[in-house]
Scaffold this motif. Structure first.
Motif, short mmCIF file in Angstrom:
data_model
loop_
_atom_site.label_atom_id
_atom_site.label_comp_id
_atom_site.label_asym_id
_atom_site.label_seq_id
_atom_site.Cartn_x
_atom_site.Cartn_y
_atom_site.Cartn_z
N THR A 150 -6.48 -9.10 4.79
CA THR A 150 -5.80 -8.52 3.56
C THR A 150 -6.88 -8.76 2.08
O THR A 150 -7.42 -9.93 1.97
N THR A 157 -9.78 -11.52 -2.33
CA THR A 157 -9.17 -12.01 -1.08
C THR A 157 -9.19 -13.40 -1.18
O THR A 157 -9.77 -13.81 -1.71
N LYS A 167 -7.05 -7.42 -1.90
CA LYS A 167 -6.12 -6.72 -2.82
C LYS A 167 -7.49 -5.73 -3.51
O LYS A 167 -8.45 -5.74 -3.85
N GLU A 196 -2.38 -9.81 -12.94
CA GLU A 196 -1.50 -8.62 -13.69
C GLU A 196 -0.63 -8.97 -14.53
O GLU A 196 0.45 -7.97 -14.87
N SER A 224 -8.08 -3.56 -9.33
CA SER A 224 -6.97 -3.44 -10.27
C SER A 224 -7.63 -2.34 -11.12
O SER A 224 -8.70 -2.23 -11.55
N HIS A 278 -2.58 -12.08 -7.47
CA HIS A 278 -2.42 -10.79 -7.86
C HIS A 278 -1.37 -11.05 -8.98
O HIS A 278 -1.68 -10.61 -10.21
N SER A 279 -0.35 -11.73 -8.84
CA SER A 279 0.81 -11.90 -10.20
C SER A 279 0.14 -12.57 -11.44
O SER A 279 0.46 -12.22 -12.35
N GLN A 331 -1.67 -17.94 -2.56
CA GLN A 331 -1.70 -16.95 -1.61
C GLN A 331 -2.06 -15.58 -2.38
O GLN A 331 -2.07 -15.60 -3.70
N LEU A 332 -2.47 -14.62 -1.79
CA LEU A 332 -2.84 -13.31 -2.20
C LEU A 332 -2.08 -12.66 -3.49
O LEU A 332 -2.32 -12.50 -4.32
N GLU A 333 -0.70 -12.74 -2.95
CA GLU A 333 0.31 -12.27 -3.98
C GLU A 333 0.20 -13.12 -5.07
O GLU A 333 0.75 -12.51 -6.11
N GLU A 334 0.30 -14.26 -4.95
CA GLU A 334 0.35 -15.10 -6.23
C GLU A 334 -0.83 -14.96 -7.30
O GLU A 334 -0.72 -15.19 -8.34
#
Length: 124
Positions: free
Chosen positions: A14, A27, A16, A82, A19, A78-79, A73-76
């Protein structure tokens, strides 16, 4: 793609994608060695805000605006990168450069587009 003198070990599956506002992809490194369990930059798009800020493949993002990234985590991640703001203060660790603070200024316009001011200069 600037990579300095460091080759990343195999990455987790995974990553990212870059952007559009920062030109940064990253990652959470799963392999043993440099950056294990941390946010590791996998690329910065040439001429992007990340590239202009001096971020390179293999750099570790230790903090984003004072928030440690080691257990995220990756999504955290990212948030955090972004959020709608004009500046991010990153703490970065690089091979050969140690730890430093970096200001990352996202672009509000899509990459490759030009502003009216840039057009006026080009045709002046």
């Amino acid at each position: 793609m600037p990579s300095g003198h460091y080759t990343l070990p195999p990455l987790s599956s995974t990553v990212k994608r870059p952007s559009p506002s920062t030109g940064l992809s990253y990652t959470v490194q799963q392999s043993a060695g440099w950056g294990k369990g941390k946010a590791v930059i996998t690329s910065s798009v040439p001429y992007s805000p990340a590239h202009k800020a001096g971020l390179h493949t293999g750099d570790i993002i230790e903090e984003i605006d004072g928030i440690p990234t080691a257990k995220l985590q990756l999504e955290e991640l990212h948030s955090l990168l972004e959020r709608p703001q004009t500046v991010y203060l990153l703490t970065i660790t690089s091979l050969g450069r140690g730890t430093r603070k970096v200001v990352l200024r996202p672009e509000s316009k899509p990459q490759g587009s030009v502003t009216e001011r840039e057009l006026a200069r080009a045709f002046a």
